[in-house]
Design a protein around this motif. Structure first.
Motif, short mmCIF file in Angstrom:
data_model
loop_
_atom_site.label_atom_id
_atom_site.label_comp_id
_atom_site.label_asym_id
_atom_site.label_seq_id
_atom_site.Cartn_x
_atom_site.Cartn_y
_atom_site.Cartn_z
N TRP A 102 -50.42 9.92 29.73
CA TRP A 102 -49.27 10.29 30.49
C TRP A 102 -47.85 9.94 29.99
CZ3 TRP A 102 -47.91 11.96 35.12
CH2 TRP A 102 -46.80 11.56 35.84
N ILE A 103 -47.53 8.93 29.25
CA ILE A 103 -46.69 8.63 28.61
C ILE A 103 -46.02 9.73 27.51
CG2 ILE A 103 -45.19 7.02 26.97
CD1 ILE A 103 -46.59 4.86 27.98
N HIS A 104 -46.99 10.11 26.99
CA HIS A 104 -46.83 11.31 25.76
C HIS A 104 -46.48 12.49 26.37
CE1 HIS A 104 -47.33 12.96 21.74
NE2 HIS A 104 -47.77 13.79 22.31
N ILE A 105 -47.29 12.93 27.34
CA ILE A 105 -46.99 14.38 27.83
C ILE A 105 -45.64 14.27 28.79
CG2 ILE A 105 -47.73 16.07 29.59
CD1 ILE A 105 -50.56 15.51 28.78
N THR A 106 -45.33 13.35 29.59
CA THR A 106 -44.21 13.11 30.29
C THR A 106 -42.92 13.04 29.25
OG1 THR A 106 -44.11 10.74 30.51
CG2 THR A 106 -45.16 12.05 32.30
N GLY A 107 -42.89 12.46 28.10
CA GLY A 107 -42.16 12.32 27.24
C GLY A 107 -41.68 13.69 26.42
N TRP A 108 -42.86 14.56 25.83
CA TRP A 108 -42.30 15.65 25.18
C TRP A 108 -42.02 16.75 26.46
CZ3 TRP A 108 -43.18 17.31 20.01
CH2 TRP A 108 -43.19 16.15 19.18
N GLN A 109 -42.75 16.67 27.44
CA GLN A 109 -42.14 17.78 28.54
C GLN A 109 -40.94 17.55 29.09
OE1 GLN A 109 -42.46 17.64 32.08
NE2 GLN A 109 -41.87 19.76 32.40
N SER A 110 -40.46 16.26 29.19
CA SER A 110 -39.26 16.08 29.76
C SER A 110 -38.03 16.50 28.86
CB SER A 110 -39.08 14.54 30.12
OG SER A 110 -39.88 14.16 31.29
N VAL A 111 -38.11 16.17 27.75
CA VAL A 111 -36.97 16.71 26.59
C VAL A 111 -37.13 18.09 26.47
CG1 VAL A 111 -36.56 16.43 24.18
CG2 VAL A 111 -37.48 14.36 25.33
N LEU A 112 -38.22 18.79 26.68
CA LEU A 112 -38.24 20.23 26.46
C LEU A 112 -37.75 20.66 27.77
CD1 LEU A 112 -38.71 22.83 25.32
CD2 LEU A 112 -41.19 22.66 26.12
N LYS A 113 -37.94 20.26 28.97
CA LYS A 113 -37.40 20.92 30.31
C LYS A 113 -35.89 20.64 30.31
CE LYS A 113 -37.77 22.10 34.78
NZ LYS A 113 -38.15 23.26 34.82
N ALA A 114 -35.36 19.56 29.62
CA ALA A 114 -33.73 19.23 29.71
C ALA A 114 -33.38 20.33 28.58
CB ALA A 114 -33.52 17.83 29.16
N TYR A 115 -34.11 20.60 27.53
CA TYR A 115 -33.37 21.56 26.45
C TYR A 115 -33.43 22.96 27.16
CZ TYR A 115 -33.03 23.63 21.85
OH TYR A 115 -32.55 24.52 20.78
N GLU A 116 -34.35 23.35 28.06
CA GLU A 116 -34.34 24.49 28.56
C GLU A 116 -33.27 24.71 29.58
OE1 GLU A 116 -38.99 25.46 28.42
OE2 GLU A 116 -38.35 24.65 30.27
N MET A 117 -32.98 23.65 30.63
CA MET A 117 -32.16 23.74 31.63
C MET A 117 -30.70 23.40 31.06
SD MET A 117 -32.23 21.42 35.26
CE MET A 117 -33.70 22.56 35.78
N PHE A 118 -30.49 22.76 30.20
CA PHE A 118 -28.98 22.36 29.79
C PHE A 118 -28.91 22.80 28.24
CE2 PHE A 118 -30.11 19.25 32.98
CZ PHE A 118 -29.19 19.73 33.91
N GLY A 119 -29.71 23.32 27.58
CA GLY A 119 -29.45 23.60 26.44
C GLY A 119 -29.88 25.39 26.25
N PRO A 120 -29.94 25.83 25.08
CA PRO A 120 -30.60 27.16 24.79
C PRO A 120 -32.21 27.55 24.70
CG PRO A 120 -30.51 26.10 22.65
CD PRO A 120 -29.96 25.03 23.69
N GLY A 121 -32.75 26.59 24.92
CA GLY A 121 -34.13 26.72 25.05
C GLY A 121 -35.13 27.39 23.91
N LEU A 122 -36.19 27.42 24.00
CA LEU A 122 -37.15 27.96 22.84
C LEU A 122 -37.46 29.44 23.22
CD1 LEU A 122 -39.46 24.73 22.09
CD2 LEU A 122 -37.09 25.53 20.92
N THR A 123 -37.80 30.16 21.92
CA THR A 123 -38.30 31.47 22.18
C THR A 123 -39.77 31.19 22.41
OG1 THR A 123 -39.13 31.54 19.94
CG2 THR A 123 -37.07 32.16 20.26
N PRO A 124 -40.72 32.31 22.89
CA PRO A 124 -41.89 32.05 23.14
C PRO A 124 -42.96 31.63 22.12
CG PRO A 124 -41.18 33.94 24.39
CD PRO A 124 -40.22 33.51 23.60
N GLU A 125 -42.40 31.94 20.82
CA GLU A 125 -43.19 31.60 19.75
C GLU A 125 -42.99 30.05 19.37
OE1 GLU A 125 -41.13 33.97 19.88
OE2 GLU A 125 -42.91 35.81 19.79
N GLU A 126 -41.64 29.74 19.48
CA GLU A 126 -41.29 28.34 19.34
C GLU A 126 -41.91 27.46 20.09
OE1 GLU A 126 -36.73 28.58 17.42
OE2 GLU A 126 -37.09 28.81 19.59
N GLU A 127 -42.06 27.93 21.60
CA GLU A 127 -42.73 27.03 22.40
C GLU A 127 -44.17 26.81 22.12
OE1 GLU A 127 -43.46 26.76 27.02
OE2 GLU A 127 -42.13 28.03 26.50
#
Length: 314
Positions: free
Chosen positions: A119-144
């Motif tokens: 739970w700690i691991h998934i919420t950590g990595w998913q939360s940081v990616l979610k913020a990067y998508e919403m407030f940053g440039p996001g990743l390409t499908p290949e990068e994701e």
């Protein structure tokens, strides 16, 4: 956990390397937003809530709670294998002492339990990616795709089973759907979440952190689905999100104008140790070996258990 800033990247390029999406996502200013989200979500797991609440530290120094956890994730994502292995062993040793009875179910909890660590691991990595998508440039499908593969690799340093880490965003949604029935809030859980999001200066973190955390919470809550907000009792009108998203993107863009050193400006207020790690990362000093390694190789070289010599990767 203590951190010597000169040790971040001495031996190698860690597990992922400078061209990885993990380095890109975890060193963006948006990572601070994502990680506040992550440490708030941790309290939905009643066993983790019990482990944190029983230490009492969340009520005296909420910034330390966020900072120590954020620092560990950063070290694993961007540090060398030696520092990451040492941090992992230290954290597991601390967690080994954290056991007791979860008061809602009456069952025994352990901070090192595979379910809690997952739970700690998934919420950590998913939360940081979610913020990067919403407030940053996001990743390409290949990068994701590569990002989730790297997330699974990073899980090898914890007690959870790496094969249980999803490799797609659809898999993450399925994971949340499967664990939702056991997630809950309680008086202690809500107190913990509020300490992460809306802490008061009188709760040990000081005026600067309290103000920074409250401002940051506008962005981190905007990344959460409605059901999580309602479960945590911090839902708000949708119009607030509509205003926060463009404002957040502008602020992140302004931070990145400073040669990516907006990281150093944004992180220390909320997480001083994480700020040191990011500052050392931006120095970009080359390690002894310009190579990436696997967690298995890193553990064999630098772990305190079953240490054996390993040839350098080609």
């Amino acid at each position: 956990m203590s951190f010597d800033p000169t040790t971040l990247r001495r031996t190698d390029l860690g597990f992922f390397g400078p061209d990885s999406p993990s380095w890109k996502v975890w060193t963006s200013p948006t990572a601070v937003i994502g990680f506040q989200r992550a440490v708030a979500l941790e309290f939905f797991d009643p066993f983790l809530t019990a482990a944190v609440a029983d230490t009492g530290k969340i009520h005296t120094d909420p910034r330390d709670r966020l900072d120590m956890t954020f620092a560990y994730f950063l070290i694993v994502a961007i540090g060398d294998s030696k520092t990451a292995i040492e941090a992992s062993e230290h954290l597991m040793a601390i967690h080994a002492k954290s056991t007791g009875i979860e008061p809602i179910s009456g069952q025994r909890y352990s901070a090192n339990s595979p379910e809690t660590q997952l739970w700690i691991h998934i919420t950590g990595w998913q939360s940081v990616l979610k913020a990067y998508e919403m407030f940053g440039p996001g990743l390409t499908p290949e990068e994701e795709t590569r990002y989730w593969q790297e997330c699974r690799i990073a899980a090898e340093l914890q007690t959870c089973k790496p094969e249980e880490v999803p490799l797609t965003r659809e898999g993450v949604r399925e994971y949340y759907a499967n664990v939702r029935a056991r997630l809950c809030t309680s008086e202690r859980a809500e107190a913990g979440m509020r300490q992460m999001l809306f802490t008061s200066p009188k709760h040990g973190a000081g005026v600067t952190y309290a103000l920074g955390a409250r401002i940051l919470s506008f962005a981190s809550i905007a990344t959460l689905p409605k059901w999580m907000r309602k479960l945590g009792h911090f839902d708000r009108p949708g119009i607030v999100d509509l205003l926060v998203r463009p404002a957040g993107r502008i602020l992140v863009w302004l931070f990145t104008l400073f040669d990516k050193r907006g990281l150093i400006m944004a992180a220390p207020i909320i997480a001083p140790m994480a700020g040191q790690i990011l500052q050392q990362h931006l120095k970009n000093e080359p390690p002894a070996l310009l190579e990436t390694v696997t967690p298995t190789q890193g553990r064999a070289r630098y772990g305190t258990k079953n240490r054996r010599p390993v040839q350098a990767a080609g």
